[in-house]
Design a protein around this motif. Structure first.
Motif, PDB file in Angstrom:
ATOM      1  N   SER A  26       0.715  25.569 -70.217  1.00  0.00           N
ATOM      2  CA  SER A  26       0.571  24.893 -68.926  1.00  0.00           C
ATOM      3  C   SER A  26      -0.316  25.664 -67.956  1.00  0.00           C
ATOM      4  N   GLY A  27      -0.596  26.949 -68.243  1.00  0.00           N
ATOM      5  CA  GLY A  27      -1.498  27.712 -67.386  1.00  0.00           C
ATOM      6  C   GLY A  27      -0.826  28.792 -66.564  1.00  0.00           C
ATOM      7  N   LYS A  28       0.414  29.139 -66.888  1.00  0.00           N
ATOM      8  CA  LYS A  28       1.161  30.126 -66.102  1.00  0.00           C
ATOM      9  C   LYS A  28       0.493  31.499 -66.102  1.00  0.00           C
ATOM     10  N   SER A  29       0.074  31.955 -67.267  1.00  0.00           N
ATOM     11  CA  SER A  29      -0.514  33.298 -67.364  1.00  0.00           C
ATOM     12  C   SER A  29      -1.812  33.401 -66.580  1.00  0.00           C
ATOM     13  N   SER A  30      -2.604  32.344 -66.590  1.00  0.00           N
ATOM     14  CA  SER A  30      -3.864  32.350 -65.830  1.00  0.00           C
ATOM     15  C   SER A  30      -3.594  32.401 -64.330  1.00  0.00           C
ATOM     16  N   ILE A  31      -2.561  31.683 -63.893  1.00  0.00           N
ATOM     17  CA  ILE A  31      -2.187  31.723 -62.473  1.00  0.00           C
ATOM     18  C   ILE A  31      -1.681  33.119 -62.113  1.00  0.00           C
ATOM     19  N   ALA A  32      -0.862  33.712 -62.980  1.00  0.00           N
ATOM     20  CA  ALA A  32      -0.341  35.051 -62.723  1.00  0.00           C
ATOM     21  C   ALA A  32      -1.472  36.064 -62.588  1.00  0.00           C
ATOM     22  N   THR A  33      -2.469  35.957 -63.448  1.00  0.00           N
ATOM     23  CA  THR A  33      -3.624  36.860 -63.377  1.00  0.00           C
ATOM     24  C   THR A  33      -4.326  36.734 -62.040  1.00  0.00           C
ATOM     25  N   PHE A 116      10.223  29.811 -56.353  1.00  0.00           N
ATOM     26  CA  PHE A 116      10.293  29.069 -57.612  1.00  0.00           C
ATOM     27  C   PHE A 116       9.131  28.085 -57.672  1.00  0.00           C
ATOM     28  N   VAL A 117       8.241  28.306 -58.648  1.00  0.00           N
ATOM     29  CA  VAL A 117       7.000  27.535 -58.735  1.00  0.00           C
ATOM     30  C   VAL A 117       7.007  26.669 -59.995  1.00  0.00           C
ATOM     31  N   GLY A 118       6.846  25.377 -59.816  1.00  0.00           N
ATOM     32  CA  GLY A 118       6.717  24.468 -60.945  1.00  0.00           C
ATOM     33  C   GLY A 118       5.261  24.370 -61.368  1.00  0.00           C
ATOM     34  N   VAL A 119       4.970  24.791 -62.582  1.00  0.00           N
ATOM     35  CA  VAL A 119       3.607  24.708 -63.115  1.00  0.00           C
ATOM     36  C   VAL A 119       3.575  23.508 -64.051  1.00  0.00           C
ATOM     37  N   ARG A 120       2.995  22.424 -63.568  1.00  0.00           N
ATOM     38  CA  ARG A 120       3.006  21.164 -64.312  1.00  0.00           C
ATOM     39  C   ARG A 120       1.660  20.897 -64.972  1.00  0.00           C
ATOM     40  N   CYS A 121       1.727  20.136 -66.048  1.00  0.00           N
ATOM     41  CA  CYS A 121       0.517  19.751 -66.757  1.00  0.00           C
ATOM     42  C   CYS A 121       0.873  18.529 -67.592  1.00  0.00           C
ATOM     43  N   PRO A 122       0.050  17.463 -67.554  1.00  0.00           N
ATOM     44  CA  PRO A 122       0.396  16.255 -68.309  1.00  0.00           C
ATOM     45  C   PRO A 122       0.310  16.451 -69.816  1.00  0.00           C
ATOM     46  N   ARG A 123       1.020  15.610 -70.505  1.00  0.00           N
ATOM     47  CA  ARG A 123       1.163  15.706 -71.967  1.00  0.00           C
ATOM     48  C   ARG A 123      -0.178  15.770 -72.701  1.00  0.00           C
ATOM     49  N   ASP A 124      -1.087  14.860 -72.378  1.00  0.00           N
ATOM     50  CA  ASP A 124      -2.372  14.812 -73.091  1.00  0.00           C
ATOM     51  C   ASP A 124      -3.134  16.123 -72.961  1.00  0.00           C
ATOM     52  N   GLU A 125      -3.101  16.696 -71.756  1.00  0.00           N
ATOM     53  CA  GLU A 125      -3.827  17.938 -71.524  1.00  0.00           C
ATOM     54  C   GLU A 125      -3.146  19.108 -72.254  1.00  0.00           C
ATOM     55  N   LEU A 126      -1.828  19.097 -72.294  1.00  0.00           N
ATOM     56  CA  LEU A 126      -1.117  20.134 -73.041  1.00  0.00           C
ATOM     57  C   LEU A 126      -1.490  20.098 -74.520  1.00  0.00           C
ATOM     58  N   ASP A 155      10.236  25.361 -54.934  1.00  0.00           N
ATOM     59  CA  ASP A 155       9.713  25.694 -53.610  1.00  0.00           C
ATOM     60  C   ASP A 155       8.279  25.184 -53.455  1.00  0.00           C
ATOM     61  N   VAL A 156       7.522  25.282 -54.526  1.00  0.00           N
ATOM     62  CA  VAL A 156       6.117  24.850 -54.513  1.00  0.00           C
ATOM     63  C   VAL A 156       5.744  24.441 -55.933  1.00  0.00           C
ATOM     64  N   GLU A 157       4.838  23.471 -56.057  1.00  0.00           N
ATOM     65  CA  GLU A 157       4.425  22.992 -57.367  1.00  0.00           C
ATOM     66  C   GLU A 157       2.909  22.892 -57.437  1.00  0.00           C
ATOM     67  N   CYS A 158       2.389  23.012 -58.664  1.00  0.00           N
ATOM     68  CA  CYS A 158       0.955  22.818 -58.868  1.00  0.00           C
ATOM     69  C   CYS A 158       0.740  22.098 -60.195  1.00  0.00           C
ATOM     70  N   ASP A 159      -0.343  21.357 -60.263  1.00  0.00           N
ATOM     71  CA  ASP A 159      -0.730  20.626 -61.469  1.00  0.00           C
ATOM     72  C   ASP A 159      -2.018  21.255 -61.979  1.00  0.00           C
ATOM     73  N   THR A 160      -1.934  21.928 -63.118  1.00  0.00           N
ATOM     74  CA  THR A 160      -3.083  22.679 -63.607  1.00  0.00           C
ATOM     75  C   THR A 160      -4.147  21.792 -64.256  1.00  0.00           C
ATOM     76  N   SER A 161      -3.877  20.486 -64.344  1.00  0.00           N
ATOM     77  CA  SER A 161      -4.936  19.578 -64.785  1.00  0.00           C
ATOM     78  C   SER A 161      -5.809  19.149 -63.609  1.00  0.00           C
ATOM     79  N   ARG A 162      -5.326  19.390 -62.394  1.00  0.00           N
ATOM     80  CA  ARG A 162      -6.052  18.998 -61.183  1.00  0.00           C
ATOM     81  C   ARG A 162      -6.581  20.193 -60.395  1.00  0.00           C
ATOM     82  N   ALA A 163      -5.949  21.350 -60.563  1.00  0.00           N
ATOM     83  CA  ALA A 163      -6.349  22.551 -59.814  1.00  0.00           C
ATOM     84  C   ALA A 163      -6.533  23.702 -60.795  1.00  0.00           C
TER      85      ALA A 163
END
Length: 199
Positions: A26-33, A116-126, A155-163
């Motif tokens: 979903s992109g968690k490690s890239s966000i952490a970096t 608490f951060v929700g890292v979302r990504c749609p099925r097709d992109e995953l 607390d906050v969410e992001c969609d890694t297919s859009r950002a």
């Protein structure tokens, strides 16, 4: 009288835990970096994959492997809690694909210290990312989708297919100075307590 430099300072503050939760790929490690690059305070990135990588590679029977994996996750949670209790800021890279993992973290972490951060990504992109990576079992991320965000509170969410990772990290950084209470972890703790109350 000089204090012992080896002893903890009883007045030391606790660390902040930025808890990234999402499926594999979903992109968690890239966000952490990116977070470690742009945050003003020192942070440690503690990904669960690093803990799995430290384990011996020898083959084990399935029933033994299940127990070892469970204990690895439990130890990981306690390592994160210990780092934060020692005054260290931590970025957690997690997959809450089993309900007990969230409950364990809720028991261990100081809830007002967790973002608490929700890292979302749609099925097709995953699925596309898994094919490109080639280092994960096919369909792993999709199998995790149903449970990973089942608790429904962040607390906050992001969609890694859009950002991209930098934009997601910037969103989290901008949120940090304005954290409202109750936090997501405080609300989730309260919900679990209500569920345990006899009706």
């Amino acid at each position: 009288m000089r204090s012992d430099p080896g002893r903890p300072d009883p007045g030391a503050s606790r660390g902040t835990v930025i808890f990234l939760n999402g499926t594999s790929s979903s992109g968690k490690s890239s966000i952490a970096t990116e977070l470690l690059r742009i945050l003003d305070e020192p942070y440690f990135h503690l990904p669960v994959d690093a803990f799995h990588a430290m384990r011996t590679r020898q083959e084990m029977p399935p029933e033994r492997l299940t127990s070892v994996l469970h204990n690895t996750w439990r130890g990981y949670h306690r390592a994160v809690a210990g780092m934060a209790a020692g005054g260290n800021n931590v970025v957690v890279d997690h997959v809450l694909s089993e309900e007990w993992r969230l409950r364990d973290c809720l028991d261990l972490f100081v809830p007002q210290d967790v973002v608490f951060v929700g890292v979302r990504c749609p099925r097709d992109e995953l699925e596309r990312r898994e094919r490109e990576r080639g280092d994960r079992p096919p369909g792993l991320a999709v199998r995790q989708l149903a449970q990973v965000h089942a608790h429904g509170v962040y607390d906050v969410e992001c969609d890694t297919s859009r950002a991209d990772p930098h934009e997601c990290a910037r969103l989290i950084k901008d949120f940090l100075p304005h954290r409202p209470e109750p936090t997501a972890f405080q609300r989730l703790r309260g919900k679990i307590a209500d569920d345990k109350t006899p009706g």
